[in-house]
Design a protein around this motif. Structure first.
Motif, short mmCIF file in Angstrom:
data_model
loop_
_atom_site.label_atom_id
_atom_site.label_comp_id
_atom_site.label_asym_id
_atom_site.label_seq_id
_atom_site.Cartn_x
_atom_site.Cartn_y
_atom_site.Cartn_z
N GLY A 263 0.80 -1.21 0.00
CA GLY A 263 0.00 0.00 0.00
C GLY A 263 0.84 1.26 0.00
O GLY A 263 0.59 2.20 -0.76
N GLU A 301 -7.00 -4.51 3.64
CA GLU A 301 -7.87 -3.37 3.37
C GLU A 301 -7.06 -2.08 3.25
O GLU A 301 -7.42 -1.19 2.47
CB GLU A 301 -8.92 -3.25 4.48
CG GLU A 301 -10.01 -4.31 4.40
CD GLU A 301 -11.14 -4.06 5.38
OE1 GLU A 301 -11.02 -3.16 6.23
OE2 GLU A 301 -12.15 -4.79 5.29
N TYR A 302 -5.98 -1.97 4.01
CA TYR A 302 -5.12 -0.80 3.90
C TYR A 302 -4.50 -0.72 2.51
O TYR A 302 -4.53 0.32 1.85
CB TYR A 302 -4.02 -0.85 4.96
CG TYR A 302 -3.04 0.29 4.89
CD1 TYR A 302 -3.32 1.51 5.51
CD2 TYR A 302 -1.83 0.16 4.21
CE1 TYR A 302 -2.42 2.57 5.44
CE2 TYR A 302 -0.93 1.21 4.13
CZ TYR A 302 -1.22 2.41 4.75
OH TYR A 302 -0.34 3.46 4.68
N GLN A 304 -5.56 -2.10 -0.19
CA GLN A 304 -6.64 -1.85 -1.15
C GLN A 304 -7.03 -0.38 -1.15
O GLN A 304 -7.28 0.21 -2.21
CB GLN A 304 -7.83 -2.72 -0.77
CG GLN A 304 -9.02 -2.64 -1.70
CD GLN A 304 -10.09 -3.65 -1.31
OE1 GLN A 304 -9.97 -4.84 -1.57
NE2 GLN A 304 -11.15 -3.17 -0.68
N SER A 305 -7.07 0.22 0.04
CA SER A 305 -7.44 1.64 0.13
C SER A 305 -6.41 2.54 -0.54
O SER A 305 -6.72 3.66 -0.94
CB SER A 305 -7.60 2.05 1.60
OG SER A 305 -6.34 2.16 2.25
N LYS A 306 -5.19 2.04 -0.67
CA LYS A 306 -4.13 2.79 -1.33
C LYS A 306 -4.05 2.49 -2.83
O LYS A 306 -3.13 2.97 -3.50
CB LYS A 306 -2.78 2.46 -0.68
CG LYS A 306 -2.68 2.89 0.78
CD LYS A 306 -2.61 4.39 0.93
CE LYS A 306 -2.33 4.81 2.35
NZ LYS A 306 -2.20 6.28 2.50
N THR A 427 -9.46 1.72 -10.12
CA THR A 427 -9.46 1.34 -8.72
C THR A 427 -9.41 -0.19 -8.58
O THR A 427 -9.73 -0.91 -9.53
CB THR A 427 -10.71 1.85 -8.01
OG1 THR A 427 -11.86 1.15 -8.54
CG2 THR A 427 -10.88 3.34 -8.20
#
Length: 591
Positions: A263, A301-302, A304-306, A427
């Motif tokens: 990330g 999830e971190y 993925q959020s990046k 995304t």
């Protein structure tokens, strides 16, 4: 997962965490390297290490964790690393009461041991992996059948991928000096996450086995006229070594470190051909395993959020992941026990939300015998090899074949990288959707374990990944591609022919007729392989070369412009010696 042994990942002779099966002898002139990479020189034990030291994930609220870190020290532990952005601390302690004591501390949400064995002394003073001597490769870069099955060779006419797209190989490490990987290797973003914190020393990312280098080649081996070509030969790859030397196990703290690194470093895609050791499945009703699920979930999830999409191997135990019953392979770092499972127990990271779960295909339309499956669990399928394996890079400039979902996953990671190359700013969720929409539907075979429709089922998910559709290329028109998937036994000193009826194609065959051949046979130096045109004209494809190498998996180009296209073509295989047998596994023609 890693390709040799089943476990957190599949790799050659790898531990249970790897997502591969037993290694398959290579189909080329470079033998597979069955020994592991040279062992690193052991470092002297650090004074901080003590026998009986165990590792724990301590879960707290994201943000300032100073109070919880102080509580770790006050209760007989040390903070090895911490990730405040997700509220995860990696703690070490030799106290048997550490976890119970810390669970009673305010602000601590969960505590879980990540292993049932001691943390190695190497964690406190890690040795650098050895740098293998490099072999050189003669010119020649045949397009492999696995690449034609997913139309990667046709996609390259549209794009080979953008150098601005970074793919992380979370694995046993990567031989960055390999002639087919060096042109695309990104050392600046490579790291070792073994033991759970980043080691950025030069070379810390190198392979401690063979699995990671093999996976890396499938994703992005350079298109440089030698060896092999990866699905996305124009993108950049970084090694994030999460396997520990010696055991080759992928513990939860290593995976957390790897996802956080992905990330923070802007990886668009990561490939994960392993499961998180020591538990093949982590169950939320177990306090240790619940913390593992939560810690790895937050890290994924971190990432993925990046902007990072995680692609993961489904595993090689031929299990229905939608109907779990028992696990007898865990824990794999001590003594496995048989325990009951429910579907709440997860193979991680592959079953975490947002991760693309990949099953392996043995032929163009069949599930590989070893591949896990499961309705609404499998997202997509890709070639993983069965009798012939997937041919790719090995440490030291070598090449060889492996089979496993570990080999299927990097095909999808490569297609995702091509998608990202042609869709800047896409995304992770959009990447997932495009991978699904642009896959080729594959119906269930005659197998009651496979349920669902051709559009989506338990064996292949949304279907076989398609690189050409992913990059917006045009799919060959109906009538230009023909395939025979029937098996034809090749006996000693015998000749066998596999017929293929071509209809609907007018005029003559092209000067660049593509002939894809998959033959499973030991000692291919015995074999002569010919394409026979409808009028009986013979075009020799392979004539007793390769000596003792096993299996042929190659696409040949034939100037058949003098032949009428319509009619029955044949693949003729002649065995010229005793002692070795096999079969024509499949072959195809592209006009």
């Amino acid at each position: 997962m890693l390709a040799a042994a089943l476990g957190a990942a599949l790799t050659l002779g790898a531990p249970a965490a790897l997502a591969g099966t037993v290694p398959v002898p290579p189909a080329g002139s470079f033998p597979a390297a069955t020994p592991k990479a040279a062992a690193p020189v052991p470092a002297a034990p650090d004074a901080a290490w003590a026998a009986g030291t165990r590792a724990y994930l301590v879960i707290t609220a994201p943000g300032d964790s100073s109070a919880v870190r102080a509580a770790v020290a006050a209760n007989g532990g040390t903070v090895f690393s911490s990730y405040d952005a997700i509220g995860v601390i990696v703690a070490h302690s030799s106290s048997s009461g550490f976890a119970a004591a810390l669970r009673a501390v305010g602000g601590v949400q969960q505590v879980g041991a990540t292993r049932t064995s001691d943390v190695p002394a190497d964690a406190y003073n890690p040795a650098l992996p050895a740098s293998p001597a490099q072999s050189t490769t003669p010119a020649g870069e045949p397009v492999r059948v696995d690449m034609t099955q997913i139309k990667a060779d046709q996609a390259w006419a549209v794009t080979t991928g953008s150098a601005s797209v970074k793919v992380g190989i979370l694995d046993t490490g990567v031989d960055d000096q390999h002639q087919d990987l060096a042109p695309n290797f990104n050392a600046a973003d490579s790291v070792s996450c073994a033991y759970g914190k980043p080691d950025t020393r030069a070379g810390a990312w190198r392979d401690v086995d063979t699995h990671g280098t093999h996976v890396a080649g499938t994703v992005a081996a350079a298109k440089n006229g030698k060896g092999v070509i990866g699905v996305a030969p124009g993108v950049k790859i970084s090694s994030v070594r999460i396997a520990e030397p010696g055991s080759n196990l992928f513990f939860a703290e290593n995976t957390v470190c790897g996802f956080m690194w992905a990330g923070d470093r802007g990886f668009k895609v990561t490939n994960n051909s392993y499961y998180t050791d020591p538990w093949q499945f982590n169950c939320p009703d177990n306090v240790d395993q619940a913390a593992i699920i939560e810690g790895v979930r937050r890290a994924q999830e971190y990432a993925q959020s990046k902007g990072s999409l995680q692609v993961a191997a489904a595993g090689n135990s031929n299990l229905d992941l939608a109907n779990k019953t028992t696990d007898s392979a865990s824990p794999n770092d001590s003594t496995p026990v048989t325990r009951p499972l429910t579907n709440a127990c997860l193979d991680i990271p592959t079953e975490l939300p947002g991760v693309v779960t990949v099953s392996a295909m043995g032929t163009a339309t069949s599930k590989a015998s070893y591949s896990n499956y499961g309705r609404d669990v499998i997202d997509i399928a890709a070639p993983g090899g069965d009798s012939t394996g997937i041919y790719s890079t090995l440490p030291g400039g070598k090449y060889g074949s492996m089979s496993g979902t570990s080999m299927a996953s990097p095909h999808v990671a490569g297609v995702a990288a091509l998608l990202a190359s042609t869709n800047p700013g896409i995304t992770p969720a959009q990447l997932r959707d495009k991978l699904a929409v642009q896959a080729t539907d594959i119906a269930c075979p005659s197998d009651t374990r496979c349920t669902g429709t051709a559009a989506k089922n338990g064996f292949f998910g949304e279907g076989r990944t398609d690189a050409l559709k992913a990059v917006g290329g045009s799919t060959p028109q109906p009538g230009t591609y023909f395939e025979n998937l029937g098996d034809f036994a090749i006996g000693d000193n015998a000749t066998v022919e596999s017929p293929l009826a071509v209809t609907g194609v007018t005029g003559n065959a092209p000067a660049t007729l593509k002939v894809g051949v998959t033959v499973a046979h030991t000692y291919i130096g015995d074999l002569k392989v010919d394409l026979v045109a409808p009028d009986g004209t013979v075009y020799t494809l392979h004539n007793r070369t390769g000596a003792g190498a096993d299996n042929i998996s190659q696409v040949y180009t034939v100037n058949a412009s003098s032949e009428v296209a319509a009619g029955t073509w044949k693949l003729r295989v002649n065995d010229n010696a005793g002692g070795d047998t096999g079969k024509i596994d499949a072959w195809n023609l592209t006009f």
